[in-house]
Design an enzyme around this catalytic site. Structure first.
Site, PDB file in Angstrom:
ATOM      1  N   TYR A  63       0.811  -1.222   0.000  1.00 22.13           N
ATOM      2  CA  TYR A  63       0.000   0.000   0.000  1.00 22.13           C
ATOM      3  C   TYR A  63       0.845   1.273   0.000  1.00 22.13           C
ATOM      4  O   TYR A  63       0.301   2.376  -0.037  1.00 22.13           O
ATOM      5  CB  TYR A  63      -0.908   0.030   1.236  1.00 22.13           C
ATOM      6  N   HIS A  78      -4.613   6.107  -1.198  1.00 20.21           N
ATOM      7  CA  HIS A  78      -5.184   6.093   0.156  1.00 20.21           C
ATOM      8  C   HIS A  78      -4.125   6.379   1.222  1.00 20.21           C
ATOM      9  O   HIS A  78      -4.461   6.630   2.374  1.00 20.21           O
ATOM     10  CB  HIS A  78      -5.838   4.727   0.408  1.00 20.21           C
ATOM     11  N   TYR A 117      -4.877  -0.477   9.698  1.00 25.55           N
ATOM     12  CA  TYR A 117      -5.620  -0.372   8.450  1.00 25.55           C
ATOM     13  C   TYR A 117      -6.599   0.783   8.576  1.00 25.55           C
ATOM     14  O   TYR A 117      -7.069   1.122   9.659  1.00 25.55           O
ATOM     15  CB  TYR A 117      -6.298  -1.677   8.012  1.00 25.55           C
ATOM     16  N   ASN A 143      -9.714   1.673   8.017  1.00 30.39           N
ATOM     17  CA  ASN A 143     -11.062   1.710   8.589  1.00 30.39           C
ATOM     18  C   ASN A 143     -11.090   1.598  10.107  1.00 30.39           C
ATOM     19  O   ASN A 143     -12.143   1.776  10.714  1.00 30.39           O
ATOM     20  CB  ASN A 143     -11.935   0.619   7.966  1.00 30.39           C
TER      21      ASN A 143
END
EC number: 3.1.1.29
Length: 187
Positions: free
Chosen positions: A14, A19, A64, A66
């Site tokens: 990532y 994001h 992460y 969320n």
């Protein structure tokens, strides 16, 4: 003391994704002000230091996106800081790439990481800096935010990361209202 929480997802896969723009801004601040983000604390990677004489904790939650609220809540609770001493940095689909926007409060605007923080802290009155990533012309938003920036996008992003770091520096040293006046142009 201020906590600067950059949002993103942990792991190499990532690292350069849209994001993770929040992580990128925190990394830019760390580089500019000689702060090492190496310790593990509050379910995050953290670095303590100073930005022009202002004590800061740079925070990159490793939960992460969320679940970012759990990490941010731990740090805020540990230092017993008012929410006015927290700045959350995250990507925003509704701002064009190359734009930043500072806000003293507001809803999550559909951003699940910010939504988690609002839920865990029980307030929308959280200062934040949003980094524009734009919306995809076609395709799924979820796929888009988890894709790396393209080479052409990186050329726009790099100066934007520096601008965002400067905006945070002004917010810490001269006040959030001054930073909003100076940096909330266009977009």
């Amino acid at each position: 003391m201020f906590i600067i929480a950059g949002l993103g997802n942990p792991g190499q896969e990532y690292e350069n994704t849209r994001h993770n723009a929040g992580f990128m801004v925190v990394d830019e601040l760390a580089k500019k002000h000689g702060i090492l983000i190496t310790k593990r604390k509050f379910k995050s990677l953290v670095g303590e230091g100073e930005i022009l004489g202002v004590k800061v904790l740079l925070l990159k939650p490793q939960t992460y996106m969320n679940l970012s609220g759990t990490a941010v809540q731990e740090a805020v609770s540990f230092y017993k800081l008012p929410l006015s001493r927290l700045v959350v940095v995250y990507d925003d689909l509704d701002l064009p790439l190359g734009k930043i926007r500072l806000r003293l409060k507001g809803s999550a605007g559909g951003h699940r990481g910010m939504g988690s923080i609002i839920s865990c802290l029980g307030s929308e009155e959280i200062p934040r800096l949003k980094i524009g990533i734009g919306r995809p012309a076609v395709g799924d938003v979820k796929d888009y935010v988890l894709q790396p920036f393209t080479g052409a996008e990186r050329e726009i992003l790099e100066p934007t990361l520096k601008l965002a770091a400067e905006a945070i520096t002004v917010a810490l040293t001269e006040g959030f209202n001054k930073a909003m006046t100076d940096f909330n142009r266009g977009g």
